[in-house]
Design an enzyme around this catalytic site. Structure first.
Site, PDB file in Angstrom:
ATOM      1  N   GLU A  77      10.939 -33.110  45.411  1.00  0.00           N
ATOM      2  CA  GLU A  77      11.521 -34.450  45.212  1.00  0.00           C
ATOM      3  C   GLU A  77      10.711 -35.264  44.203  1.00  0.00           C
ATOM      4  O   GLU A  77      11.275 -35.998  43.390  1.00  0.00           O
ATOM      5  CB  GLU A  77      11.588 -35.175  46.563  1.00  0.00           C
ATOM      6  CG  GLU A  77      12.613 -34.548  47.508  1.00  0.00           C
ATOM      7  CD  GLU A  77      12.507 -35.072  48.928  1.00  0.00           C
ATOM      8  OE1 GLU A  77      11.414 -34.938  49.519  1.00  0.00           O
ATOM      9  OE2 GLU A  77      13.490 -35.604  49.455  1.00  0.00           O
TER      10      GLU A  77
ATOM     11  N   GLU B 222      12.973 -28.571  54.419  1.00  0.00           N
ATOM     12  CA  GLU B 222      12.917 -29.498  55.557  1.00  0.00           C
ATOM     13  C   GLU B 222      13.697 -29.015  56.774  1.00  0.00           C
ATOM     14  O   GLU B 222      13.259 -29.194  57.904  1.00  0.00           O
ATOM     15  CB  GLU B 222      13.423 -30.891  55.142  1.00  0.00           C
ATOM     16  CG  GLU B 222      12.469 -31.675  54.258  1.00  0.00           C
ATOM     17  CD  GLU B 222      12.642 -31.375  52.787  1.00  0.00           C
ATOM     18  OE1 GLU B 222      13.359 -30.411  52.431  1.00  0.00           O
ATOM     19  OE2 GLU B 222      12.045 -32.097  51.978  1.00  0.00           O
TER      20      GLU B 222
ATOM     21  N   ALA C 110       5.618 -33.226  52.049  1.00  0.00           N
ATOM     22  CA  ALA C 110       5.018 -34.286  52.848  1.00  0.00           C
ATOM     23  C   ALA C 110       4.015 -33.643  53.799  1.00  0.00           C
ATOM     24  O   ALA C 110       4.147 -32.462  54.136  1.00  0.00           O
ATOM     25  CB  ALA C 110       6.105 -35.009  53.635  1.00  0.00           C
TER      26      ALA C 110
ATOM     27  N   GLY D 224       8.809 -32.788  49.644  1.00  0.00           N
ATOM     28  CA  GLY D 224       8.446 -33.964  48.855  1.00  0.00           C
ATOM     29  C   GLY D 224       7.911 -33.613  47.476  1.00  0.00           C
ATOM     30  O   GLY D 224       7.987 -34.426  46.548  1.00  0.00           O
TER      31      GLY D 224
HETATM   32  N1  COA Z   1       1.493 -30.505  55.095  1.00  0.00           N
HETATM   33  C1  COA Z   1       0.269 -30.368  55.623  1.00  0.00           C
HETATM   34  N2  COA Z   1      -0.543 -29.304  55.390  1.00  0.00           N
HETATM   35  C2  COA Z   1      -0.060 -28.351  54.580  1.00  0.00           C
HETATM   36  C3  COA Z   1       1.205 -28.417  53.993  1.00  0.00           C
HETATM   37  C4  COA Z   1       2.005 -29.563  54.285  1.00  0.00           C
HETATM   38  N3  COA Z   1       3.219 -29.740  53.737  1.00  0.00           N
HETATM   39  N4  COA Z   1       1.400 -27.309  53.253  1.00  0.00           N
HETATM   40  C5  COA Z   1       0.289 -26.584  53.350  1.00  0.00           C
HETATM   41  N5  COA Z   1      -0.603 -27.190  54.166  1.00  0.00           N
HETATM   42  C6  COA Z   1      -1.947 -26.744  54.542  1.00  0.00           C
HETATM   43  C7  COA Z   1      -1.893 -25.614  55.542  1.00  0.00           C
HETATM   44  O1  COA Z   1      -1.749 -26.127  56.858  1.00  0.00           O
HETATM   45  C8  COA Z   1      -3.230 -24.955  55.312  1.00  0.00           C
HETATM   46  O2  COA Z   1      -4.220 -25.721  55.942  1.00  0.00           O
HETATM   47  P1  COA Z   1      -5.349 -24.978  56.869  1.00  0.00           P
HETATM   48  O3  COA Z   1      -6.140 -24.156  55.864  1.00  0.00           O
HETATM   49  O4  COA Z   1      -6.111 -26.119  57.451  1.00  0.00           O
HETATM   50  O5  COA Z   1      -4.598 -24.146  57.849  1.00  0.00           O
HETATM   51  C9  COA Z   1      -3.435 -25.128  53.795  1.00  0.00           C
HETATM   52  O6  COA Z   1      -2.574 -26.177  53.396  1.00  0.00           O
HETATM   53  C10 COA Z   1      -3.082 -23.889  53.009  1.00  0.00           C
HETATM   54  O7  COA Z   1      -1.756 -23.524  53.322  1.00  0.00           O
HETATM   55  P2  COA Z   1      -1.346 -22.058  53.847  1.00  0.00           P
HETATM   56  O8  COA Z   1      -0.086 -22.193  54.636  1.00  0.00           O
HETATM   57  O9  COA Z   1      -2.504 -21.395  54.521  1.00  0.00           O
HETATM   58  O10 COA Z   1      -1.078 -21.333  52.453  1.00  0.00           O
HETATM   59  P3  COA Z   1      -0.104 -20.087  52.188  1.00  0.00           P
HETATM   60  O11 COA Z   1      -0.399 -19.659  50.810  1.00  0.00           O
HETATM   61  O12 COA Z   1      -0.186 -19.107  53.280  1.00  0.00           O
HETATM   62  O13 COA Z   1       1.382 -20.725  52.232  1.00  0.00           O
HETATM   63  C11 COA Z   1       3.081 -22.362  51.731  1.00  0.00           C
HETATM   64  C12 COA Z   1       1.773 -21.683  51.278  1.00  0.00           C
HETATM   65  C13 COA Z   1       3.379 -23.493  50.756  1.00  0.00           C
HETATM   66  C14 COA Z   1       4.229 -21.353  51.738  1.00  0.00           C
HETATM   67  C15 COA Z   1       2.880 -22.931  53.171  1.00  0.00           C
HETATM   68  O14 COA Z   1       1.685 -23.691  53.192  1.00  0.00           O
HETATM   69  C16 COA Z   1       4.007 -23.830  53.638  1.00  0.00           C
HETATM   70  O15 COA Z   1       5.064 -23.344  54.025  1.00  0.00           O
HETATM   71  N6  COA Z   1       3.761 -25.174  53.632  1.00  0.00           N
HETATM   72  C17 COA Z   1       4.736 -26.113  54.123  1.00  0.00           C
HETATM   73  C18 COA Z   1       5.842 -26.330  53.115  1.00  0.00           C
HETATM   74  C19 COA Z   1       6.880 -27.302  53.666  1.00  0.00           C
HETATM   75  O16 COA Z   1       7.564 -27.045  54.637  1.00  0.00           O
HETATM   76  N7  COA Z   1       6.993 -28.468  52.978  1.00  0.00           N
HETATM   77  C20 COA Z   1       7.950 -29.464  53.324  1.00  0.00           C
HETATM   78  C21 COA Z   1       7.363 -30.474  54.230  1.00  0.00           C
HETATM   79  S1  COA Z   1       8.581 -31.703  54.644  1.00  0.00           S
END
Ligand code: COA
Length: 260
Positions: free
Chosen positions: A114, A134, A66, A111
């Protein structure tokens, strides 16, 4: 219909839905959920589409969860409505009546995991990663992850994945039964298309009712599930496709199913 955050393409018998917010790893915001809702309704009503493939744009992610920026602003009432909206869209995917193949091309977190679980069959690229992170954000899964994950992988594994929030790689996802198959990344869409074409060649009414028996039966006692199965069996046994399928076998030819 035009979509803001997804791409909808049609090939013979198959629709490909690509979730398209690659700059944020295809994070699910409300606008994307709305697009997905409309696309699923469009595909449900299109008889030329027999199978759907769902994938993410870009090299890195299926869906990274999400949209955390949107989540951060939620009030309790809005949070409840948000979870209910996601649950409703994912339930529509599960109950589409046509197989939906998740082609998981990278991160499937929160999400995203999911969403993949709401699909009928999951193919993963070797680079895919799955998880329910989460709790690390101080929340719990809200798009039916606490319900679908234990049904797919068992209670103990679901507890571990949800309580630790630690993602797993594609090989581990395969080992625990979260995905049906792992394929090299460049072959993911070719494999998904091949599976989709194989499913599209089957009798659509048979597929629809087999899915209904499995999905419905999982919520019932075995005895009630068997009653459901027998009822649907009787219904499917009255179709043109049943007559065509059995006749084609006797005549030693390939069946052509019309969905009637
Ligand atoms: N919601 C909003 N933005 C998100 C996102 C999310 N769930 N997941 C990634 N992004 C965005 C990041 O903020 C970043 O944006 P920016 O360039 O403006 O800073 C962009 O996507 C790239 O992500 P980044 O974190 O730089 O990539 P990474 O390769 O270093 O890491 C992940 C990848 C997936 C490990 C990391 O993005 C992450 O942990 N995301 C959240 C996952 C999460 O907790 N999901 C459950 C949500 S309920």
């Amino acid at each position: 219909m035009a979509y803001e955050h997804l791409i909808l393409e049609r090939e013979t018998g198959v629709a490909i839905v690509t979730l398209n917010r690659p700059a944020v790893l295809n994070a699910l915001n409300l606008a994307l959920l709305r697009d997905l809702d409309h696309a699923i309704t469009e595909l449900r009503d299109d008889d030329s589409v027999r199978v759907v493939i769902l994938t993410g744009a870009g090299e890195k992610a299926f869906v990274a969860g999400a949209d955390i920026k949107e989540l951060a602003e939620l009030t309790p009432v809005a949070g409840k409505a948000y979870a209910a909206a996601g649950q409703r869209v994912f339930a529509q995917i599960e109950q589409l009546g046509k197989p939906v193949i998740a082609a998981v091309n990278g991160y499937a977190l929160g999400g995203g995991c999911e969403l993949a679980m709401a699909c009928t069959i999951r193919l993963a690229s070797e680079t895919a990663r799955f998880g329910q992170p989460e709790v690390k954000l101080g929340i719990i899964p809200g798009f039916a992850g606490t319900q679908r994950l234990p049904r797919l992988v068992g209670k103990g594994r679901a507890m571990e994945l949800i309580l630790t929030g630690t993602p797993i790689d594609a090989a581990e996802a395969y080992r625990i039964g979260l995905v049906n198959r792992v394929v090299p990344s460049p072959a993911l869409m070719t494999e998904a298309r091949a599976l989709a074409q194989a499913l599209a060649a089957s009798a659509p009414v048979a597929l629809r009712h087999a899915m209904e028996a499995i999905n419905g039966g999982l919520e019932m006692t075995v005895a009630d599930g068997c009653v459901l199965e027998a009822t649907l069996f009787g219904l499917v046994a009255s179709t043109d496709d049943m007559r065509e399928g059995t006749r084609a076998f006797v005549e030693k030819r390939k069946a052509t199913f019309t969905g009637r």
